[in-house]
Design a protein around this motif. Structure first.
Motif, PDB file in Angstrom:
ATOM      1  N   LYS A 151      32.399 -15.024 -21.146  1.00 17.93           N
ATOM      2  CA  LYS A 151      32.511 -15.179 -19.688  1.00 17.93           C
ATOM      3  C   LYS A 151      31.249 -14.697 -18.980  1.00 17.93           C
ATOM      4  N   LEU A 152      30.716 -13.572 -19.427  1.00 20.26           N
ATOM      5  CA  LEU A 152      29.496 -13.044 -18.816  1.00 20.26           C
ATOM      6  C   LEU A 152      28.314 -13.986 -19.037  1.00 20.26           C
ATOM      7  N   GLU A 153      28.218 -14.548 -20.221  1.00 22.93           N
ATOM      8  CA  GLU A 153      27.129 -15.484 -20.521  1.00 22.93           C
ATOM      9  C   GLU A 153      27.234 -16.728 -19.635  1.00 22.93           C
ATOM     10  N   LYS A 154      28.448 -17.240 -19.469  1.00 18.94           N
ATOM     11  CA  LYS A 154      28.638 -18.412 -18.605  1.00 18.94           C
ATOM     12  C   LYS A 154      28.236 -18.087 -17.171  1.00 18.94           C
ATOM     13  N   LYS A 155      28.645 -16.938 -16.663  1.00 18.11           N
ATOM     14  CA  LYS A 155      28.284 -16.545 -15.296  1.00 18.11           C
ATOM     15  C   LYS A 155      26.774 -16.423 -15.140  1.00 18.11           C
ATOM     16  N   ARG A 156      26.113 -15.839 -16.141  1.00 19.82           N
ATOM     17  CA  ARG A 156      24.659 -15.687 -16.097  1.00 19.82           C
ATOM     18  C   ARG A 156      23.979 -17.051 -16.021  1.00 19.82           C
ATOM     19  N   ILE A 157      24.421 -17.983 -16.815  1.00 23.22           N
ATOM     20  CA  ILE A 157      23.820 -19.320 -16.838  1.00 23.22           C
ATOM     21  C   ILE A 157      24.060 -20.032 -15.503  1.00 23.22           C
ATOM     22  N   ILE A 158      25.267 -19.954 -14.999  1.00 15.98           N
ATOM     23  CA  ILE A 158      25.598 -20.611 -13.728  1.00 15.98           C
ATOM     24  C   ILE A 158      24.757 -20.011 -12.594  1.00 15.98           C
ATOM     25  N   LEU A 159      24.589 -18.688 -12.586  1.00 20.75           N
ATOM     26  CA  LEU A 159      23.752 -18.056 -11.561  1.00 20.75           C
ATOM     27  C   LEU A 159      22.306 -18.531 -11.657  1.00 20.75           C
ATOM     28  N   ASN A 160      21.793 -18.674 -12.868  1.00 22.09           N
ATOM     29  CA  ASN A 160      20.430 -19.185 -13.042  1.00 22.09           C
ATOM     30  C   ASN A 160      20.301 -20.616 -12.539  1.00 22.09           C
ATOM     31  N   ILE A 161      21.332 -21.417 -12.774  1.00 23.16           N
ATOM     32  CA  ILE A 161      21.316 -22.802 -12.289  1.00 23.16           C
ATOM     33  C   ILE A 161      21.337 -22.824 -10.768  1.00 23.16           C
ATOM     34  N   GLU A 162      22.186 -22.003 -10.181  1.00 23.66           N
ATOM     35  CA  GLU A 162      22.263 -21.941  -8.714  1.00 23.66           C
ATOM     36  C   GLU A 162      20.932 -21.473  -8.135  1.00 23.66           C
ATOM     37  N   LYS A 163      20.294 -20.510  -8.773  1.00 19.79           N
ATOM     38  CA  LYS A 163      18.996 -20.031  -8.323  1.00 19.79           C
ATOM     39  C   LYS A 163      17.970 -21.166  -8.384  1.00 19.79           C
ATOM     40  N   THR A 164      17.981 -21.907  -9.489  1.00 20.66           N
ATOM     41  CA  THR A 164      17.050 -23.033  -9.643  1.00 20.66           C
ATOM     42  C   THR A 164      17.299 -24.093  -8.576  1.00 20.66           C
ATOM     43  N   LYS A 165      18.566 -24.404  -8.314  1.00 20.34           N
ATOM     44  CA  LYS A 165      18.890 -25.380  -7.268  1.00 20.34           C
ATOM     45  C   LYS A 165      18.383 -24.892  -5.917  1.00 20.34           C
ATOM     46  N   GLY A 166      18.561 -23.600  -5.654  1.00 18.26           N
ATOM     47  CA  GLY A 166      18.072 -23.032  -4.395  1.00 18.26           C
ATOM     48  C   GLY A 166      16.567 -23.123  -4.280  1.00 18.26           C
ATOM     49  N   GLU A 167      15.860 -22.881  -5.378  1.00 13.91           N
ATOM     50  CA  GLU A 167      14.401 -22.983  -5.367  1.00 13.91           C
ATOM     51  C   GLU A 167      13.957 -24.421  -5.127  1.00 13.91           C
ATOM     52  N   ILE A 168      14.672 -25.370  -5.720  1.00 10.78           N
ATOM     53  CA  ILE A 168      14.349 -26.786  -5.500  1.00 10.78           C
ATOM     54  C   ILE A 168      14.584 -27.164  -4.041  1.00 10.78           C
ATOM     55  N   ASN A 169      15.683 -26.687  -3.469  1.00  6.41           N
ATOM     56  CA  ASN A 169      15.965 -26.965  -2.058  1.00  6.41           C
ATOM     57  C   ASN A 169      14.890 -26.372  -1.157  1.00  6.41           C
ATOM     58  N   LEU A 170      14.419 -25.180  -1.489  1.00  7.60           N
ATOM     59  CA  LEU A 170      13.371 -24.533  -0.712  1.00  7.60           C
ATOM     60  C   LEU A 170      12.072 -25.346  -0.785  1.00  7.60           C
ATOM     61  N   ILE A 171      11.745 -25.830  -1.956  1.00  2.00           N
ATOM     62  CA  ILE A 171      10.555 -26.672  -2.126  1.00  2.00           C
ATOM     63  C   ILE A 171      10.693 -27.949  -1.304  1.00  2.00           C
TER      64      ILE A 171
END
Length: 180
Positions: A151-171
């Protein structure tokens, strides 16, 4: 220092099971079965650190975790489980921003847990009656820990994906602002 490795070889001889054993210093595992190499790796230092939490004799604990790893080795469904997990990771790597990533990680976790359950079920057929109480104590704890870690690994991966999506939106916002 190779007391544990020697003991594991004795247990394999008792059970008339032939599988290579090798020492490792991998800090992530006490013992693990490598499906590709068809070999069990043993980290004696890690085992010596961890067995104490069960308040059990070292070699009884070693026998139980060896049976668990033999469970993986003897699991006829492990190949299919590993192939499905690999396919999920391939899909995630091909499109890490897909809306399917969460579902794929759920599938990975389900498969991973099934492999653990299968290994413990097979291990149970190998254990001797005098190890029953310790066996179920270790099994319960290890399955619980596996679920938490997954569960922790899944949450970590999902948070990284959300961060990446946010960075793409910022760009994208910066690009749009520069066009104004």
């Amino acid at each position: 220092m190779c007391e544990i490795l020697s003991f594991c070889n004795e247990v394999l001889n008792e059970k008339e099971i032939v599988i290579p054993l090798e020492l490792t210093n991998d800090p992530n595992f006490e013992m693990y079965y490598d499906f590709e190499q068809k070999k069990i790796f043993i980290n004696e230092n890690r085992i010596r650190d961890n067995y104490k939490k069960y308040n059990a004799p070292l070699l009884k604990y070693v026998r139980i975790i060896l049976y668990h790893e033999l469970g993986h080795a003897l699991d006829n469904s492990l190949k299919d489980i590993n192939e499905d997990i690999d396919q999920c990771y391939t899909k995630i790597n091909e499109n890490p921003l897909s809306n399917q990533v969460s579902l794929l990680y759920t599938r990975i976790n389900k498969n991973s847990l099934q492999a653990e359950i299968n290994a413990w079920s097979i291990a149970e057929t190998l254990k001797e009656p005098q190890f029953t109480n310790l066996f179920f104590k270790v099994k319960k704890n290890e399955l619980k820990q596996h679920k938490v870690t997954s569960k922790l690994e899944k949450k970590r991966i999902i948070l990284n994906i959300e961060k990446t999506k946010g960075e793409i939106n910022l760009i994208n916002l910066r690009d749009q602002a520069s066009k104004l």
